[in-house]
Design an enzyme around this catalytic site. Structure first.
Site: not given
Length: 355
Positions: A37, A208
DNA sequence: AACTCGGGGAC
DNA sequence: GTCCCAGAGTT
């Protein structure tokens, strides 16, 4: 769409199209996920992989990292940039060694307290490595959510950020959270890309908001151009009885370096003072005629310049204009041979129009 | 040449 | 809280 539907569709897409072969997805311990990460915060997957592999070979676990000299850590970061993150990674490993008995902490608060780990990275580690139900909000997820909910505004603004976090939390599924987190990142990286998003392949397309509006590329709003500082300056436009204009050569460095322009001053007082001391003879007997011309604005990369020109009709051409290599009288009926600042070009053009 | 990326640090 | 920065990759 109801909350579970959102996650269900994302998970169904992940089961068919998500990435499962990335190095940190094999044996996803908190340590391995953490390192990935941090590397992925600054660099794309393809670039990270070789760095990640080498890093894991050299520092296979938290204690190996904590006990390594900082130089060795930085050396394995060489070329990734953002070296403060490598230093934070190293420092956090030492914190875990010294304060958590070498075991990666398992609560959001404890993970967030580690150097270099904020809310999103903490959530990602505990989700991906431990299956805990936390939201993340990295750049990919921001894009997906900003489009899905048509969140206006730049995500750097705290209100926009707050709204995005709220949506991120709202969609978090109670189960399969690791897959969901990975899916959201994958969708942002592979479908919901910054430009030319592949809406036709997106499991969220039907609901969306930005896709329905037909403008997904408009979200999230770009970082606002920073407001440029404004500078107010005054210029003397000297005109002698022959109608010639006084030009000054600018210093070689700085704005318009080496170009010919009008003598320029920080304020009107300085301009008038220079007029009396440098240019006009016997001001008391025969003060020159002054006239404010239309101001000019010019935008540079780092500031906006507002130039107030003051036209001065001198009563004699023999002023104290000196140093021939830095000063000249320009006969405006001829073409100028030399470089003119853009301000001078525009001013001369304006001047022609008013006379 | 401009834009991007999460967290930290200055204020 | 808010602003600015790091640095290499991408476009």
């Amino acid at each position: 769409m109801t909350q579970p539907d959102f996650a269900h569709r994302v998970l169904a897409w992940y089961d068919r199209h998500g990435r499962t072969q990335l190095p940190w997805q094999q044996d996803p311990t908190p340590y391995r996920v953490w390192v990935s990460e941090i590397m992925l915060q600054q660099t794309q997957v393809a670039t990270v992989i070789p760095y990640y592999t080498r890093f894991m070979q050299r520092f296979p676990d938290i204690n190996a990292l904590a006990n390594a000299p900082q130089d060795a850590v930085l050396q394995h970061w060489q070329g990734l940039g953002y070296y403060s993150r490598a230093r934070n990674l190293h420092r956090a490993a030492q914190t875990i060694r010294d304060q958590h008995h070498g075991v990666f902490p398992q609560t959001l608060a404890a993970v967030e307290a580690l150097s270099g780990i904020g809310r999103s990275t903490a959530g990602a580690i505990l989700s991906l490595a431990c299956g805990q139900a936390h939201a993340i909000l990295d750049g990919n997820v921001k894009r997906v959510l900003a489009r899905y909910h048509a969140v206006a505004g730049y995500p750097g603004q705290s209100a926009v950020q707050r709204q995005l976090w709220q949506y991120a939390e709202q969609h978090v599924p109670p189960s399969r959270n690791a897959a969901y987190t990975q899916a959201m990142m994958d969708m942002g990286a592979t479908l919901c890309t910054r430009r030319k998003p592949a809406c036709l392949l997106c499991p969220l397309q039907a609901d969306c908001t930005a896709a329905k509006q037909g403008n997904p590329q408009d979200y999230p709003a770009p970082k606002p151009k920073k407001v440029l500082p404004e500078k107010q300056r005054f210029a003397l436009v000297l005109r002698n009885p022959h109608g010639e204009i006084g030009l000054e050569k600018r210093p070689p460095s700085g704005i318009w370096g080496g170009l010919w322009s009008f003598p320029e001053y920080a304020d009107e007082q300085a301009a008038l003072h220079a007029l009396h001391t440098d240019f006009a003879d016997s001001p008391a007997k025969q003060p020159p005629m002054l006239k404010h011309l239309a101001p000019l604005s010019h935008t540079f990369s780092h500031y906006r310049l507002h130039l107030q020109p003051i036209l001065v009709d001198l009563h004699m051409s023999d002023t104290r204009i000196m140093a021939a290599d830095r000063w000249l009288w320009y006969n405006t009926t001829q073409a100028f041979s030399g470089g003119l600042s853009s301000a001078a070009q525009r001013l001369l053009k304006n001047l022609k129009e008013i006379t």
